[in-house]
Design an enzyme around this catalytic site. Structure first.
Site, mmCIF file in Angstrom:
data_model
loop_
_atom_site.group_PDB
_atom_site.id
_atom_site.type_symbol
_atom_site.label_atom_id
_atom_site.label_comp_id
_atom_site.label_asym_id
_atom_site.label_seq_id
_atom_site.Cartn_x
_atom_site.Cartn_y
_atom_site.Cartn_z
ATOM 1 N N GLU A 1 0.861 -1.185 0.000
ATOM 2 C CA GLU A 1 0.000 0.000 0.000
ATOM 3 C C GLU A 1 0.900 1.238 0.000
ATOM 4 O OE1 GLU A 1 -3.433 1.698 3.099
ATOM 5 O OE2 GLU A 1 -1.796 0.438 3.846
ATOM 6 N N LYS B 1 -9.822 0.624 -1.272
ATOM 7 C CA LYS B 1 -9.867 0.145 0.115
ATOM 8 C C LYS B 1 -11.227 0.426 0.753
ATOM 9 C CE LYS B 1 -7.161 0.670 4.389
ATOM 10 N NZ LYS B 1 -6.051 1.444 4.992
ATOM 11 N N CYS C 1 -4.428 -3.402 3.791
ATOM 12 C CA CYS C 1 -4.070 -3.049 5.166
ATOM 13 C C CYS C 1 -5.177 -3.326 6.194
ATOM 14 C CB CYS C 1 -3.622 -1.596 5.202
ATOM 15 S SG CYS C 1 -2.536 -1.202 6.594
#
Length: 269
Positions: free
Chosen positions: A40, A111, A147
Site C-alpha cells: 500500500e 480500500k 491493510c
C-alpha cells in the site's frame, strides 16, 4: 505460478518511489515470478499530503506501472491514490487504490475499511470503496485487500466466494506495541478463515534504515509473508526491505477445502 512479494520503504517523492518499484519488479522477474505484489502507499508514503498527487488510473504514474508490466510480461499489484469525491462538508478526498495490471489483467480495488484507529483518521481525507475485487492470472483467481481490511474477515470470505484461492493484502501497517504480532496473526487467521493462500505484503520498517518516524501515520513494520490455506507461514521477511518468492500450487487449496470445508459449512446470520 511463481509470485513475489516486494517489501520496500517508500517516501514522499513519486519519481523515486516509481524507480524503487521498477527495481523490485525487475528483481521479481529475474527470480522467475509471474506476479509481484507491492505494498500500500507505493505511490507516496503516508505522513505526506495525498490530495496533491492523486491521479486517475489513466494518469502518468499508473501508466508507467502499466507500461513496465507490459515490458516485463509481469502482473504488478501496487498501492496508489486516485481522486475521490468530496465529503459531505465539501472537503476533497482521495481513494486508496490497488492497481493490478499486466498480461491479461487490468483492474483496481479501492480500500473498503478505512484506518480510523490508533490515533489516525484515514477517513478525513480518503473515500471508502464499496465492492470486493478479484482477477484471474496464471490460471488462478486472486482477491484484493488493503491493510486495515485484514481485520475484517467478511471481505476475504467474499473474495473466496467469488472464486479466489489467493488473497493479496497490500499494507503500510502502523507501528506500536504488539502491532507486528497482530499483522502476522491476522494474515494467518484470514488464510484459515477462507482456505486461501494469503500474500501479505507490507511496507518495510523505516527504523531498520535509521529513519525516525514521528506522528501517527502508518509507515510500515515489515513482516511480509506467504501464508498457506492451513495458516502455515511458508516464506517471510522481518523488518528490512527485501523480496520473497513462492510457487503457488492450487492443489494445496483443493486439499485444504476437502479437509477443512469452512466455506461450505459457514452460515449467515
Amino acid at each position: 505460478m511463481r509470485v513475489a512479494l516486494a517489501q520496500v520503504i517508500t517516501g514522499r517523492d513519486l519519481a523515486e518511489n516509481l524507480r524503487l518499484l521498477e527495481e523490485y519488479a525487475h528483481r521479481a522477474k529475474d527470480g522467475g515470478a509471474e506476479l509481484v505484489v507491492f505494498p500500500e502507499a507505493m505511490m507516496r508514503a503516508f505522513g505526506n499530503s495525498l490530495l496533491d498527487i492523486a491521479e486517475p488510473l489513466a494518469g502518468p504514474w499508473a501508466s508507467r506501472v502499466r507500461s513496465l508490466a507490459d515490458e516485463l510480461q509481469l502482473v504488478i499489484v501496487a498501492g496508489m491514490f486516485t481522486p475521490g469525491t468530496p465529503s459531505d462538508s465539501g472537503s476533497p478526498r482521495v481513494r486508496n487504490t490497488l492497481l493490478a495490471t499486466g498480461p491479461g489483467v487490468e483492474t483496481s480495488y479501492d480500500k473498503i475499511h478505512l484506518f480510523d484507529a490508533f490515533g489516525f483518521a484515514e477517513s478525513d481525507t480518503v473515500e471508502a470503496g464499496t465492492d470486493p475485487v478479484t482477477f484471474d492470472a496464471g490460471g488462478l483467481t486472486f482477491g484484493l485487500a488493503t491493510c486495515y481490511d485484514i481485520r475484517f474477515p467478511a471481505l476475504f470470505t467474499a473474495n473466496a466466494q467469488r472464486g479466489a484461492i489467493v488473497n493479496i493484502v497490500s499494507a503500510s501497517w502502523g507501528s506500536g506495541p504488539g502491532k507486528a504480532e497482530q499483522w502476522q496473526l491476522l494474515a494467518r487467521a484470514r488464510a484459515v478463515d477462507t482456505t486461501t493462500f494469503v500474500l501479505a505484503c507490507g511496507q518495510g520498517d523505516p527504523a531498520t534504515q535509521g529513519v525516525e518516524v514521528k506522528g501517527t501515520a502508518p509507515t510500515g513494520v515489515g513482516y511480509s509473508a506467504v501464508v498457506s490455506p492451513f495458516g502455515q507461514v511458508l516464506e517471510a521477511l522481518e523488518g528490512e526491505p527485501g523480496v520473497i518468492f513462492y510457487d503457488l500450487d492450487p492443489a494445496v487449496v483443493e486439499d485444504a477445502r476437502t479437509k477443512l470445508p469452512v466455506l461450505a459449512n459457514r452460515r449467515d446470520f
